[in-house]
Design a protein around this motif. Structure first.
Motif, PDB file in Angstrom:
ATOM      1  N   TYR A 255      24.417 -15.486  -7.239  1.00  0.00           N
ATOM      2  CA  TYR A 255      23.264 -16.126  -7.866  1.00  0.00           C
ATOM      3  C   TYR A 255      22.028 -15.999  -6.970  1.00  0.00           C
ATOM      4  N   VAL A 256      22.200 -16.233  -5.672  1.00  0.00           N
ATOM      5  CA  VAL A 256      21.085 -16.149  -4.729  1.00  0.00           C
ATOM      6  C   VAL A 256      20.535 -14.719  -4.679  1.00  0.00           C
TER       7      VAL A 256
ATOM      8  N   GLN B 175      -5.236 -11.819 -12.134  1.00  0.00           N
ATOM      9  CA  GLN B 175      -4.499 -10.965 -13.063  1.00  0.00           C
ATOM     10  C   GLN B 175      -3.004 -11.166 -12.866  1.00  0.00           C
ATOM     11  N   VAL B 176      -2.399 -11.809 -13.816  1.00  0.00           N
ATOM     12  CA  VAL B 176      -0.953 -11.994 -13.808  1.00  0.00           C
ATOM     13  C   VAL B 176      -0.416 -11.418 -15.107  1.00  0.00           C
ATOM     14  N   SER B 177       0.568 -10.536 -15.022  1.00  0.00           N
ATOM     15  CA  SER B 177       1.073  -9.839 -16.197  1.00  0.00           C
ATOM     16  C   SER B 177       1.821 -10.788 -17.126  1.00  0.00           C
ATOM     17  N   TRP B 178       1.916 -10.390 -18.370  1.00  0.00           N
ATOM     18  CA  TRP B 178       2.640 -11.214 -19.343  1.00  0.00           C
ATOM     19  C   TRP B 178       4.132 -11.236 -19.022  1.00  0.00           C
ATOM     20  N   GLN B 179       4.620 -10.152 -18.357  1.00  0.00           N
ATOM     21  CA  GLN B 179       6.039 -10.140 -17.960  1.00  0.00           C
ATOM     22  C   GLN B 179       6.331 -11.247 -16.936  1.00  0.00           C
ATOM     23  N   LEU B 180       5.392 -11.420 -15.995  1.00  0.00           N
ATOM     24  CA  LEU B 180       5.580 -12.455 -14.980  1.00  0.00           C
ATOM     25  C   LEU B 180       5.524 -13.840 -15.610  1.00  0.00           C
ATOM     26  N   THR B 181       4.618 -14.019 -16.551  1.00  0.00           N
ATOM     27  CA  THR B 181       4.525 -15.305 -17.250  1.00  0.00           C
ATOM     28  C   THR B 181       5.818 -15.594 -18.017  1.00  0.00           C
ATOM     29  N   PHE B 182       6.378 -14.574 -18.637  1.00  0.00           N
ATOM     30  CA  PHE B 182       7.634 -14.737 -19.377  1.00  0.00           C
ATOM     31  C   PHE B 182       8.772 -15.140 -18.437  1.00  0.00           C
TER      32      PHE B 182
ATOM     33  N   LYS C 196      16.110 -10.840  -5.974  1.00  0.00           N
ATOM     34  CA  LYS C 196      15.598  -9.668  -6.695  1.00  0.00           C
ATOM     35  C   LYS C 196      14.451 -10.062  -7.627  1.00  0.00           C
ATOM     36  N   THR C 197      14.590 -11.225  -8.249  1.00  0.00           N
ATOM     37  CA  THR C 197      13.524 -11.712  -9.131  1.00  0.00           C
ATOM     38  C   THR C 197      12.253 -11.989  -8.350  1.00  0.00           C
TER      39      THR C 197
END
Length: 446
Positions: free
Chosen positions: A43-44, A143-150, A49-50
């Motif tokens: 899990y860690v 600028q923060v991507s929509w992927q990061l927000t998701f 990686k995230t």
């Protein structure tokens, strides 16, 4: 229709029967046997990686210069400090006599302390260079991507809707297991059987507590683990320090009597083990504390006693002054260094800011608790070495192993003013510099 309902009820019953068995196999049994299935470590790794991916996404929206400025700000604090002593800084300025320019040195140090003193910084959460998806850093990302927000929203749902209920359930079970198990073991007559059962209960409950927080603890140099009749001293960041160390060995604790949830846990532990607990008024009586510790370590059949000489929680970036009382009673000192990884959650407990329940909620909603524990070689006081110098020597060893800075300040400054003795010490040091340079002998001071 009735047959269908009967079949679904049978399936539900099997599921309800399988869940406790699954819980027993995956959580309770490994805790009792003190083995790891590797789930927490997997899990860690996924969380790491995230974080790495999130950092790359952020770097795309932040200019390189701004990222470097952030890194310098975090590593150096608000201001750039010169890590030199008073003697070293003044050595190149004075010409053998008192100079009015010396006032500038003290003015500079005073302004540094007002802007960003090195004591107050140790009682606030450690700053992070990158975002750990728990809270944002002090840089406004344009600028923060929509992927990061998701991913961030998904992280909130995972932590609050999945991990939090599971952790609350496991924590409640751990506390109930502790209370019931210690009550049962407490009924046994004193002897080897009771001692063995007590140790098993203590380590099992501690291991369960670590698993409640998805803990991944790495123990190093286990051959140096504290022995019976010794004193284990460690740097102090959180009440979790006790939980983490107790999951790998049994200790008698020295501390203050608490109320509420911590008080319930303390009372349960006292039924099966010999801890040294004091009322708040008794903690001020240093002679009484030393007497009880000395009596405890004199019995080589008793568990090693666990002490946090700093006396308060520090934010895991430094080690502050060790109180000398623990080093005056004699015996062998077993140093232990504990270093947390702040990316997964903030383990530091500022008791002046957070209540026990607020702090517990913050831990239960973090990603995990990841830390390294180093058992260091035992140390004894050398001949003609006083308790203060021995405490400083042990502190330096712990700080060096944990990669933390060493500070001479008393952690009690969090709650009270600087002692007059500290002020007098600085005054004497400056006076000694003036005298050694012949200022007084030359008649330059009036």
């Amino acid at each position: 229709m009735e047959k269908h309902r009967g079949g679904s009820s049978l399936v539900e019953g099997k599921i309800l029967l399988v869940l406790p068995i699954l819980f027993l196999v995956l959580v309770l049994l490994p805790s009792m046997l003190r083995v790891s299935l590797g789930i927490s470590h997997i899990y860690v790794k996924i969380v790491i990686k995230t974080f790495e991916w999130a950092t790359l996404q952020i770097e795309k929206g932040v200019k390189k210069q701004k990222a470097l400025a952030l890194e310098n700000l975090i590593s150096n604090g608000i201001i750039q400090r010169e890590e030199t002593s008073m003697e070293e800084e003044m050595a190149g300025q004075r010409q053998g006599c008192f100079s009015l320019a010396d006032v500038l040195y003290f003015s500079k140090k005073g302004l540094e302390a007002v802007a960003d003193d090195e004591v107050t910084r140790r009682f606030s959460s450690e700053e992070l260079v990158s975002w750990n998806l728990l809270s944002r850093t002090n840089v406004n990302f344009h600028q923060v991507s929509w992927q990061l927000t998701f991913v961030w929203i998904s992280g909130i749902l995972i932590r609050y809707c999945l991990l939090l209920p599971l952790r609350i359930g496991l924590s409640s079970f751990s506390i109930l297991f502790l209370v019931s198990a210690t009550t049962l073991v407490g009924q046994f007559p004193n002897g080897r059987v009771k001692c063995w059962l007590s140790n098993q209960v203590q380590m099992t409950c501690a291991a369960l507590g670590v698993r409640c927080l998805s803990g991944a603890v790495h123990f190093h140099n286990r051959e140096n683990r504290p022995q019976k009749g010794g004193i284990c001293v460690a740097n102090h960041t959180s009440p979790l320090d006790v939980l983490i160390l107790a999951s790998d060995g049994c200790y008698s604790l020295v501390g203050q009597v608490h109320g509420g949830l911590l008080g319930l846990i303390q009372k349960s532990c006292m039924k099966t083990a010999q801890h040294v607990l004091f009322e708040r008024s008794e903690m001020k009586d240093r002679h009484l504390v030393r007497k009880k510790i000395r009596e405890h370590i004199a019995d080589k059949t008793k568990l090693p006693i666990l002490i946090f000489p700093e006396g308060t929680c520090i934010n895991n970036t430094s080690v502050m002054m060790f109180k000398k009382g623990s080093f005056e009673v004699g015996g062998t000192i077993h140093p232990v260094a504990i270093k947390y990884d702040p990316r997964f959650g903030d383990p530091f407990w500022n008791s002046m800011k957070y209540s026990t329940m607020t702090y517990a909620f913050k831990l239960l909603t973090s990603w995990a608790i990841v830390c390294n524990v180093w058992y260091l070689p035992p140390m004894v006081k050398e001949e003609e070495e006083d308790a203060v110098h021995f405490a400083d020597r042990v502190k330096a060893v712990i700080a060096a192993q944990g990669g933390m800075s060493v500070l001479p300040w008393d952690g009690g400054l969090k709650r009270k003013k600087v002692k007059e003795s500290f002020k007098e010490e600085q005054q004497k040091k400056y006076c000694r510099i003036v005298v050694e340079n012949g200022a007084v002998g030359n008649g330059n001071v009036h």
